[in-house]
Scaffold this motif. Structure first.
Motif, PDB file in Angstrom:
ATOM      1  N   HIS A   1       9.021   7.445   1.323  1.00 62.38           N
ATOM      2  CA  HIS A   1       8.566   6.087   1.022  1.00 62.38           C
ATOM      3  C   HIS A   1       8.762   5.190   2.238  1.00 62.38           C
ATOM      4  O   HIS A   1       7.849   4.419   2.615  1.00 62.38           O
ATOM      5  CB  HIS A   1       9.344   5.554  -0.177  1.00 62.38           C
ATOM      6  N   ALA A   2       9.933   5.269   2.866  1.00 62.67           N
ATOM      7  CA  ALA A   2      10.220   4.427   4.030  1.00 62.67           C
ATOM      8  C   ALA A   2       9.297   4.756   5.194  1.00 62.67           C
ATOM      9  O   ALA A   2       8.842   3.859   5.918  1.00 62.67           O
ATOM     10  CB  ALA A   2      11.677   4.601   4.440  1.00 62.67           C
ATOM     11  N   ALA A   3       9.002   6.039   5.379  1.00 66.51           N
ATOM     12  CA  ALA A   3       8.119   6.440   6.479  1.00 66.51           C
ATOM     13  C   ALA A   3       6.706   5.901   6.278  1.00 66.51           C
ATOM     14  O   ALA A   3       6.043   5.488   7.238  1.00 66.51           O
ATOM     15  CB  ALA A   3       8.090   7.961   6.594  1.00 66.51           C
ATOM     16  N   ARG A   4       6.223   5.909   5.025  1.00 61.40           N
ATOM     17  CA  ARG A   4       4.888   5.375   4.762  1.00 61.40           C
ATOM     18  C   ARG A   4       4.840   3.869   5.027  1.00 61.40           C
ATOM     19  O   ARG A   4       3.833   3.346   5.502  1.00 61.40           O
ATOM     20  CB  ARG A   4       4.487   5.662   3.315  1.00 61.40           C
ATOM     21  N   ARG A   5       5.924   3.189   4.719  1.00 66.03           N
ATOM     22  CA  ARG A   5       5.909   1.734   4.805  1.00 66.03           C
ATOM     23  C   ARG A   5       6.315   1.195   6.175  1.00 66.03           C
ATOM     24  O   ARG A   5       5.760   0.206   6.650  1.00 66.03           O
ATOM     25  CB  ARG A   5       6.823   1.160   3.724  1.00 66.03           C
ATOM     26  N   TRP A   6       7.305   1.849   6.798  1.00 69.53           N
ATOM     27  CA  TRP A   6       7.847   1.309   8.061  1.00 69.53           C
ATOM     28  C   TRP A   6       7.909   2.382   9.158  1.00 69.53           C
ATOM     29  O   TRP A   6       8.767   2.317  10.048  1.00 69.53           O
ATOM     30  CB  TRP A   6       9.267   0.770   7.830  1.00 69.53           C
ATOM     31  N   GLY A   7       7.031   3.368   9.109  1.00 68.55           N
ATOM     32  CA  GLY A   7       7.116   4.552   9.953  1.00 68.55           C
ATOM     33  C   GLY A   7       7.591   4.365  11.378  1.00 68.55           C
ATOM     34  O   GLY A   7       8.559   4.998  11.815  1.00 68.55           O
ATOM     35  N   PRO A   8       6.948   3.514  12.203  1.00 71.40           N
ATOM     36  CA  PRO A   8       7.318   3.437  13.614  1.00 71.40           C
ATOM     37  C   PRO A   8       8.540   2.579  13.908  1.00 71.40           C
ATOM     38  O   PRO A   8       9.002   2.545  15.052  1.00 71.40           O
ATOM     39  CB  PRO A   8       6.067   2.830  14.265  1.00 71.40           C
ATOM     40  N   ARG A   9       9.074   1.898  12.912  1.00 69.39           N
ATOM     41  CA  ARG A   9      10.224   1.029  13.155  1.00 69.39           C
ATOM     42  C   ARG A   9      11.506   1.835  13.249  1.00 69.39           C
ATOM     43  O   ARG A   9      11.668   2.878  12.611  1.00 69.39           O
ATOM     44  CB  ARG A   9      10.352  -0.016  12.045  1.00 69.39           C
ATOM     45  N   GLU A  10      12.438   1.331  14.046  1.00 66.84           N
ATOM     46  CA  GLU A  10      13.710   2.026  14.214  1.00 66.84           C
ATOM     47  C   GLU A  10      14.511   1.957  12.925  1.00 66.84           C
ATOM     48  O   GLU A  10      14.663   0.885  12.320  1.00 66.84           O
ATOM     49  CB  GLU A  10      14.503   1.401  15.357  1.00 66.84           C
ATOM     50  N   ALA A  11      15.059   3.108  12.521  1.00 68.84           N
ATOM     51  CA  ALA A  11      15.761   3.199  11.248  1.00 68.84           C
ATOM     52  C   ALA A  11      17.238   3.542  11.394  1.00 68.84           C
ATOM     53  O   ALA A  11      18.071   3.049  10.626  1.00 68.84           O
ATOM     54  CB  ALA A  11      15.095   4.270  10.378  1.00 68.84           C
TER      55      ALA A  11
ATOM     56  N   ALA B   1       0.823  -1.210   0.000  1.00 63.71           N
ATOM     57  CA  ALA B   1       0.000   0.000   0.000  1.00 63.71           C
ATOM     58  C   ALA B   1       0.851   1.251   0.000  1.00 63.71           C
ATOM     59  O   ALA B   1       0.391   2.339  -0.309  1.00 63.71           O
ATOM     60  CB  ALA B   1      -0.919  -0.011   1.222  1.00 63.71           C
ATOM     61  N   ALA B   2       2.138   1.097   0.352  1.00 63.00           N
ATOM     62  CA  ALA B   2       3.032   2.255   0.364  1.00 63.00           C
ATOM     63  C   ALA B   2       3.361   2.730  -1.039  1.00 63.00           C
ATOM     64  O   ALA B   2       3.898   3.810  -1.216  1.00 63.00           O
ATOM     65  CB  ALA B   2       4.325   1.894   1.102  1.00 63.00           C
ATOM     66  N   GLY B   3       3.023   1.941  -2.056  1.00 64.11           N
ATOM     67  CA  GLY B   3       3.254   2.360  -3.430  1.00 64.11           C
ATOM     68  C   GLY B   3       4.569   1.841  -3.969  1.00 64.11           C
ATOM     69  O   GLY B   3       5.336   1.179  -3.272  1.00 64.11           O
ATOM     70  N   PRO B   4       4.840   2.117  -5.255  1.00 60.62           N
ATOM     71  CA  PRO B   4       6.058   1.613  -5.893  1.00 60.62           C
ATOM     72  C   PRO B   4       7.299   2.311  -5.337  1.00 60.62           C
ATOM     73  O   PRO B   4       7.212   3.364  -4.712  1.00 60.62           O
ATOM     74  CB  PRO B   4       5.840   1.962  -7.370  1.00 60.62           C
ATOM     75  N   VAL B   5       8.454   1.718  -5.601  1.00 61.53           N
ATOM     76  CA  VAL B   5       9.714   2.330  -5.176  1.00 61.53           C
ATOM     77  C   VAL B   5       9.899   3.651  -5.921  1.00 61.53           C
ATOM     78  O   VAL B   5       9.683   3.739  -7.131  1.00 61.53           O
ATOM     79  CB  VAL B   5      10.890   1.375  -5.479  1.00 61.53           C
ATOM     80  N   PRO B   6      10.285   4.703  -5.228  1.00 64.17           N
ATOM     81  CA  PRO B   6      10.446   6.008  -5.876  1.00 64.17           C
ATOM     82  C   PRO B   6      11.539   5.995  -6.938  1.00 64.17           C
ATOM     83  O   PRO B   6      12.439   5.141  -6.933  1.00 64.17           O
ATOM     84  CB  PRO B   6      10.835   6.926  -4.707  1.00 64.17           C
ATOM     85  N   ARG B   7      11.450   6.959  -7.820  1.00 66.58           N
ATOM     86  CA  ARG B   7      12.483   7.142  -8.838  1.00 66.58           C
ATOM     87  C   ARG B   7      13.452   8.239  -8.449  1.00 66.58           C
ATOM     88  O   ARG B   7      14.427   8.492  -9.157  1.00 66.58           O
ATOM     89  CB  ARG B   7      11.834   7.497 -10.187  1.00 66.58           C
ATOM     90  N   LEU B   8      13.198   8.918  -7.339  1.00 64.06           N
ATOM     91  CA  LEU B   8      14.007  10.058  -6.915  1.00 64.06           C
ATOM     92  C   LEU B   8      14.610   9.802  -5.545  1.00 64.06           C
ATOM     93  O   LEU B   8      13.936   9.318  -4.631  1.00 64.06           O
ATOM     94  CB  LEU B   8      13.163  11.329  -6.871  1.00 64.06           C
ATOM     95  N   LEU B   9      15.874  10.161  -5.383  1.00 68.37           N
ATOM     96  CA  LEU B   9      16.532   9.990  -4.095  1.00 68.37           C
ATOM     97  C   LEU B   9      15.821  10.761  -2.995  1.00 68.37           C
ATOM     98  O   LEU B   9      15.726  10.295  -1.858  1.00 68.37           O
ATOM     99  CB  LEU B   9      17.990  10.454  -4.198  1.00 68.37           C
TER     100      LEU B   9
END
Length: 553
Positions: free
Chosen positions: A17-27, A3-11
């Motif tokens: 993208h990571a926040a939408r997919r894994w927001g509360p996890r330690e990074a 649901a977070a969508g495709p991998v971005p094309r821009l740095l």
């Protein structure tokens, strides 16, 4: 992907993208501080707004002169988000290096340390850039494009704006402005200019675009990087080995990044144990020190599942074989800045022989040829020649150097690396060294890495480096620079005699070092490469006299 969508094309979109997919996890971990993916994204967005407040426009070059720290990453992704171009600077640069790179890149903004350890970064900048006012605005015709110097430190210092004040000013910028800037970024546009680390002299500005994200995905697939992986990053972020393989990879894969300011072997093995690190990247000097530290401290490194090491050279064979037995499985790799770090990479499950004596196999959609440097014809399998590379990750060229770009990348798109190697029957490449480092002793070719590997296998040495020194009779002769290992009980004279005697009758006479110079340390780049051009200069200083017949004659 989800649901977070495709991998971005821009740095600049990676952390969102990571926040939408894994927001509360330690990074991200740095010292005692920790950030979740959502918190990393918040810092990147806050930094992007600050850049807009500073007047940074699309295409502007933003120089980053920081040792490893979270702000480095926040700034890198923010620069990409607003359509500017990141220019990472080597933290071992000094005044003349800074003058060249800031001037050559035409940087509009310089973000740097005020002081880091014993190094007064701002003092060097004030020496190079004239007329800096108390808020970092220069008045120097030598740098017409430079508009601001900003320092990251404990407090404001005259001569630069303070990072905390800059961030505070960014609060006034409407987030929609940043969003509009991000939406306008061209994925094929230049995202960064990476000045090579300078093992052979002044650096060149290597340009890369946002398409490096595809390379990151390919590398993650090759190394089987997963969300549960934990990278320990002690390599400098200004170097692609760290930036590509860890700094830009963790938000793409959901892995965790443990960042250190620099490399300390005892600290590193302690962090492997504490953070349960699973992946390491480094050069042979790093792995040798880590194995010694693990043996000395008894740290639990059982969490490690994989490492990578540039291998294939004779000098790396002893360490590469030891790593498997004493630390963790590793894969071998070959790469260069012009090819976005790793052109060839091994895979988990490669044999110890493939790791130690090869340098990986080509990445997807990357072609590698080995040719006769005189004729340009392809060499048979197993026959050394010049390494050529072609693929989507070959550099866009050298910034402001069209002639040099044309000399390096031919009309058919082949990057002439200047490296020597051969292709193996199993599809792996073996890197043998730089062509310019090859010695010609009395008409005979001598590979420095072959002799270095011989010395490292037979003597208690931490490091060994062979360089050429002019000789009236033979043209040049080998000179060895060595750093004794912890188990070496010989003094310098005894060690020199032992090394020379161990070579007699065992390797060709023209390969035997004419002199052995024992040092406490070798000059290194911040990424762990030996600076052989400095050793050649040192050889001239120490041996500035005619040389006659000797042990290598």
């Amino acid at each position: 992907m989800s649901a977070a969508g495709p991998v971005p094309r821009l740095l600049g979109d990676l952390t969102a993208h990571a926040a939408r997919r894994w927001g509360p996890r330690e990074a991200l971990v740095f010292g005692d501080r920790r950030w979740t993916f959502a918190e990393v994204e918040a810092e990147v967005e806050r930094t992007a707004r600050a850049l807009v407040a500073l007047g940074v426009e699309p295409g502007d070059r933003v120089a980053i002169w920081l040792v490893n720290r979270p702000e480095w990453l926040f700034l890198f992704f923010a620069v990409a988000r607003v359509g500017a171009i990141a220019v990472p600077l080597n933290t071992r640069f000094r005044a003349d290096d800074l003058r060249f790179v800031v001037g050559h890149s035409g940087a509009r903004l310089l973000v740097q340390h005020d002081v880091s350890g014993p190094v007064d970064f701002l003092g060097m900048t004030r020496e190079v850039v004239q007329g800096l006012d108390d808020d970092g605005r220069p008045h120097d015709p030598a740098f017409p494009g430079l508009e601001r110097v900003v320092t990251v430190g404990e407090a404001h210092r005259p001569g630069a704006a303070w990072w905390e004040d800059v961030l505070a000013a960014g609060h006034a910028v409407d987030p929609s402005l940043v969003a509009a800037r991000a939406a306008a970024v061209d994925p094929e546009g230049t995202a960064m200019i990476l000045y090579t680390s300078g093992t052979t002299g002044f650096p060149k500005g290597v340009m890369h675009s946002h398409r490096c994200i595809r390379s990151l995905r390919d590398r993650a697939a090759r190394l089987q990087v997963r969300e549960h992986d934990v990278f320990l990053c002690y390599l400098p972020l200004f170097h692609l080995y760290a930036l590509s393989e860890m700094g830009a990879l963790f938000p793409l894969t959901g892995s965790r990044l443990v960042l250190t300011e620099g490399f300390d072997a005892d600290e590193s093995v302690g962090l492997i144990e504490r953070e349960r690190a699973t992946m390491l990247h480094g050069f042979d000097v790093h792995f040798a020190a880590l194995m010694e530290a693990r043996a000395r401290t008894g740290a639990d490194v059982s969490s490690l599942r994989l490492g990578s090491i540039p291998a294939g050279m004779e000098s790396s064979l002893p360490v590469a074989r030891r790593i498997h037995a004493e630390l963790c499985p590793v894969v071998s790799a070959y790469g260069l800045t012009e090819g976005w770090c790793c052109v060839c990479v091994g895979a988990p499950g490669d044999t110890v022989e493939q790791v130690a004596e090869a340098s990986g196999f080509p990445m997807p959609d990357t072609e590698v040829r080995v040719v006769d440097p005189a004729t340009g014809e392809d060499q048979p399998v197993g026959t050394p020649g010049a390494i050529l590379v072609r693929g989507y990750m070959v550099t866009r060229g050298y910034y402001r150097e069209p002639e040099l770009t044309a000399q390096t990348i031919d009309a058919d798109g082949w990057l002439h690396t200047g490296d020597m190697g051969y292709l193996r029957a199993d599809g792996h490449l073996r890197f043998l060294g730089r062509y310019k480092d090859m010695l010609k002793v009395g008409g005979e070719n001598v590979s420095p890495m072959e002799v270095e590997g011989y010395l490292l296998e037979r003597h208690p040495l931490q490091l060994a480096a062979i360089v050429g020194h002019p000789d009236e009779r033979l043209g040049e002769v080998p000179i060895a620079f060595v750093v004794p290992g912890p188990g070496c009980a010989l003094d310098a004279d005894e060690l020199e005699r032992a090394i020379v005697e161990s070579c007699r009758g065992r390797i060709a006479s023209f390969k035997i070092p004419r002199r052995v110079v024992v040092l406490d340390e070798l000059p290194m780049t911040a990424s762990g490469k030996i600076q052989k051009h400095r050793l050649r200069d040192l050889a001239h200083e120490l041996l500035d006299q005619p040389t006659g017949a000797g042990p290598g004659a």
